[in-house]
Scaffold this active site. Structure first.
Site, PDB file in Angstrom:
ATOM      1  N   CYS A 336       0.652  -1.457   0.109  1.00 55.52           N
ATOM      2  CA  CYS A 336       0.209  -0.034   0.239  1.00 55.52           C
ATOM      3  C   CYS A 336       1.009   1.096   0.007  1.00 55.52           C
ATOM      4  CB  CYS A 336      -0.742   0.038   0.851  1.00 55.52           C
ATOM      5  SG  CYS A 336      -1.733  -1.443   1.934  1.00 55.52           S
ATOM      6  N   ARG A 365       6.473 -11.485   5.560  1.00 51.50           N
ATOM      7  CA  ARG A 365       6.091 -11.905   6.550  1.00 51.50           C
ATOM      8  C   ARG A 365       6.410 -13.488   6.783  1.00 51.50           C
ATOM      9  NH1 ARG A 365      -0.483 -11.252   4.199  1.00 51.50           N
ATOM     10  NH2 ARG A 365      -0.498  -8.945   3.247  1.00 51.50           N
ATOM     11  N   GLN A 383       2.206 -10.561  -4.559  1.00 50.99           N
ATOM     12  CA  GLN A 383       0.416 -10.711  -4.714  1.00 50.99           C
ATOM     13  C   GLN A 383       0.111  -9.620  -6.678  1.00 50.99           C
ATOM     14  OE1 GLN A 383      -0.392  -8.166  -0.997  1.00 50.99           O
ATOM     15  NE2 GLN A 383      -1.303  -9.724  -0.441  1.00 50.99           N
ATOM     16  N   ASP A 385      -1.458  -7.391  -6.510  1.00 51.75           N
ATOM     17  CA  ASP A 385      -1.927  -6.119  -5.280  1.00 51.75           C
ATOM     18  C   ASP A 385      -2.551  -4.923  -6.578  1.00 51.75           C
ATOM     19  OD1 ASP A 385      -2.841  -4.945  -3.509  1.00 51.75           O
ATOM     20  OD2 ASP A 385      -1.341  -4.929  -2.648  1.00 51.75           O
ATOM     21  N   HIS A 387      -4.079  -0.779  -5.660  1.00 47.30           N
ATOM     22  CA  HIS A 387      -5.046  -0.084  -4.806  1.00 47.30           C
ATOM     23  C   HIS A 387      -5.955   0.669  -5.177  1.00 47.30           C
ATOM     24  CE1 HIS A 387      -1.681  -1.906  -2.530  1.00 47.30           C
ATOM     25  NE2 HIS A 387      -2.588  -1.398  -1.381  1.00 47.30           N
ATOM     26  N   LYS A 467     -13.935  -5.956   4.188  1.00 51.68           N
ATOM     27  CA  LYS A 467     -13.839  -6.743   2.743  1.00 51.68           C
ATOM     28  C   LYS A 467     -14.317  -7.484   2.169  1.00 51.68           C
ATOM     29  CE  LYS A 467     -10.884 -10.361   5.105  1.00 51.68           C
ATOM     30  NZ  LYS A 467      -9.655 -11.647   4.955  1.00 51.68           N
ATOM     31  N   HIS A 513      -8.521  -2.116  -1.228  1.00 51.50           N
ATOM     32  CA  HIS A 513      -7.179  -2.666  -1.769  1.00 51.50           C
ATOM     33  C   HIS A 513      -7.655  -4.070  -2.447  1.00 51.50           C
ATOM     34  CE1 HIS A 513      -5.021  -0.657   1.507  1.00 51.50           C
ATOM     35  NE2 HIS A 513      -5.988  -0.299   2.288  1.00 51.50           N
TER      36      HIS A 513
END
Ligand SMILES: [Zn+2]
Ligand SMILES: [Zn+2]
Length: 642
Positions: A336, A365, A383, A385, A387, A467, A513
């Site tokens: 992010c 992680r 990911q 990913d 935004h 989510k 996200h």
């Protein structure tokens, strides 16, 4: 006498004396064949043993064996029967805990001897005996002190430790024959109700899951209301083992996870890297088509920035940190932050919105080593990913757009899926109640306006917002969580993101996200198991393999190979001086979609004879025709991925 009001699920209601035993209540309300199937009851949604007294009124629902909850009660009872069998065969074994879990149950024992799968048949035979004795499973409520004494007499020190940790003065015990357990229940009425069970595996497990404690022996098993269902389950387990992505990943030479490099860190071999590249190319195109912009951010960002975003406070335990010239940095666990910095790099107008930043972002992680599992649970992953930053008015349309993208991408893999909304967790969240409410409503209405059914997962949201989770179903009907769509009002606030509205004033954008495949590693793991390694032609790292019958065909084979690769087809050749049967067998094990067997006839007539990996032989054809066929199969949404 005090009375309590009980409402039944069919709408009827009645008063009963406080403390009435559920089994007595059952006798009068649900008689007949239905009554025999009842294994427990739910009062206001809480499972209660039939032998327990009913202290408070509420809505009562009988739980039958054939339901999910009924099967759970059955499995928990089977774990007790297993513990009884183990203790009768190995009297020195100490009992600890033995719950029902998804698809079965386990029980942890402390024993100075490893169980082997060979012990299973002995334990199962003993369990069968206990079932045949049809022992009543008796519930008792006793004081902590009495329970402590009972387990002290039996030398069950783990049970004593558990009792000492319990908050109540009364505890419940369950006994069948000579076997006594400390347990909340509920359980079936007698061991005779257990019909179909099987022990499946054994593993080490630390007491309380803590590696500083003693290693216990965990035996896993499963039980079903009917032997037919048990048989089906065992077949499914065998099929899952056959498709295990760790095993296929090795056999197909896709990836490895090397202890020397570190647990949970994936090393892609050439074919695995190619597979991932194909997936990533597909994703990039799908995103560009839909107005996303590709961006890239650094792997490490200053710790101060992670503090500002709230990650440091809420996610620190899963992050890795480092230091450069006295300055703290955090390795990103999410993508992010750079995306927000891109947004902030300019003054934004409402005319610029929505902005959709897409990154194949690698994150790290700290997952516990005990939870790592092949590609499915790793410590470093990438990911898909994005935004999205938009005005509050645009939010609904953006979520619908993401839902359409999910639909289109999942259909390429023919995955059916379910949708769930996860709401605000009880604690550890940021943002106001009003924002959470607004965000949750935005997700709901997008689903409802698209007529998509969904379930609610109470309290399962992220720390910054609610989510939508997408759970796909694979070929074995297993569920996998992949895509998620998360609305976030809090992060734009923390980073003071703004845009100039039509009124010339500054406004706060909303942030979404979202990931579609989720972690590429995990998705590849799921794909390997879903396709059992036999990827569709567009995704197969090797699409065609050439096999010559004898040496004289080598020059022809080299020519065919060159034409295939020039046409963009991923080809390999096996021109070894080996028996053809062996070469075919090996190519089949590699699950390559097509083999081209080249013998004298093919050379003379300048043809190829394709053979599909299913074993099906096709008619001989000109190479150009074969190339057209493979290219057609590799096309997705009008674009070729070969
Ligand atoms: Zn129990
Ligand atoms: Zn994010």
């Amino acid at each position: 006498m005090e009375y309590i009001a009980v409402r039944f699920i069919d709408g009827t209601a009645k008063e009963y004396p406080k403390g009435v035993l559920l089994k007595n209540l059952l006798r009068e309300s649900a008689s007949g064949p239905m009554g025999n199937e009842v294994v427990s009851a739910k009062v206001d949604g809480v499972l209660i043993d039939l032998q327990a007294p009913l202290e408070n009124g509420g809505t009562l629902e009988w739980v039958t064996l054939n339901t999910g909850e009924g099967t759970e009660v059955l499995r928990h009872s089977t774990s007790h029967v297993m513990a009884q069998a183990v203790q009768s065969l190995f009297p020195e074994a100490k009992i600890t805990i033995g719950p029902a879990i998804k698809d079965g149950f386990y029980y942890d024992f402390d024993l100075d001897r490893s169980f082997s799968p060979e012990d299973f048949s002995r334990i199962e035979a003993k369990m069968k005996e206990i079932v045949e004795r049809d022992l009543p499973i008796v519930r008792r409520s006793v004081s902590r002190e009495e329970a402590r004494q009972l387990f002290a007499e039996r030398g069950e020190n783990y049970k004593i430790e558990l009792i000492e940790g319990l908050p109540d003065n009364e505890v419940t015990l369950y006994q069948q024959g000579e076997f006594l357990d400390l347990c909340r229940g509920p359980h079936v009425a007698s061991t005779g109700m257990i019909k179909a069970f099987k022990l499946t595996s054994v593993a080490g497990a630390y007491w309380h899951g803590d590696e500083r404690n003693k290693m216990l022996q965990r035996i896993y098993g499963t039980a079903f209301p009917s032997s037919e269902n048990l048989k089906k389950h065992i077949l499914r387990l065998e099929e899952a083992r056959r498709r295990d992505h760790r095993k296929l990943g090795r056999e197909l030479d896709l990836f490895s996870i090397n202890e020397e490099a570190g647990a949970g860190l994936v090393i892609y071999h050439p074919k695995g890297a190619l597979l991932r590249m194909l997936l990533e190319d597909f994703e990039k195109r799908e995103h560009l088509k839909r107005g996303y912009q590709l961006v890239m951010g650094p792997q490490i960002l200053k710790t101060d920035l992670w503090k500002r975003s709230g990650h440091f406070e809420h996610y620190r335990d899963k992050m890795y940190f480092t230091e450069i010239e006295g300055q703290g940095y955090g390795i990103k666990p999410m993508n992010c932050l750079s995306h927000m910095l891109i947004y902030k790099s300019k003054i934004r107008s409402y005319r610029d919105l929505p902005l959709r930043y897409f990154e194949l972002g690698t994150v790290h992680r700290h997952e516990k080593s005990g939870e790592l599992h092949g590609l499915l649970r790793v410590r470093g992953f990438t990911q898909d990913d994005a935004h999205i930053l938009c005005t509050p008015e645009q939010l609904n349309g953006e979520i619908k757009g993401i839902l359409n993208l999910v639909r289109d991408v999942m259909s390429v893999f023919s995955f059916p899926y379910d949708l769930e909304i996860s709401t605000r967790p009880e604690k550890g969240t940021i943002g106001s109640n009003e924002d959470w409410e607004k965000a949750t409503q935005a997700l709901r209405s997008a689903l409802e306006e698209n007529s998509l059914p969904y379930q609610i997962n109470k309290g399962e949201g992220a720390f910054y917002g609610p989510k939508i989770d997408v759970k796909l179903k694979d070929a074995l009907e297993r569920e996998w969580q992949c895509a998620t769509i998360q609305v976030d009002f809090a992060m734009p606030e923390r980073f003071e993101l703004s845009y100039i509205g039509p009124d010339g004033e500054k406004h706060r954008p909303v942030m979404v996200h979202r990931v579609i495949l989720g972690a590429m590693e995990r998705f590849i793991g799921v794909l390997i198991e879903h396709f059992a390694g036999a990827f569709p032609t567009w995704l197969a790292p090797v699409q065609v393999i050439l096999l010559n019958v004898t040496d004289p065909q080598i020059p022809y084979a080299e020519g065919v190979y060159q034409k295939l690769t020039a046409a963009g087809i991923r080809a390999e050749k096996d021109l070894r001086n080996e028996k053809l049967g062996l070469k075919i067998r090996e190519a089949e094990l590699q699950k390559i979609p097509y083999m081209l067997v080249l013998g004298d006839r093919e050379v003379e007539q300048n043809l190829v004879t394709p053979r599909a990996r299913t074993g099906k032989s096709m008619k001989s054809m000109e190479l150009e025709e074969f190339i057209r066929m493979v290219k057609k199969e590799s096309a997705i949404g009008g674009e070729s991925y070969s």
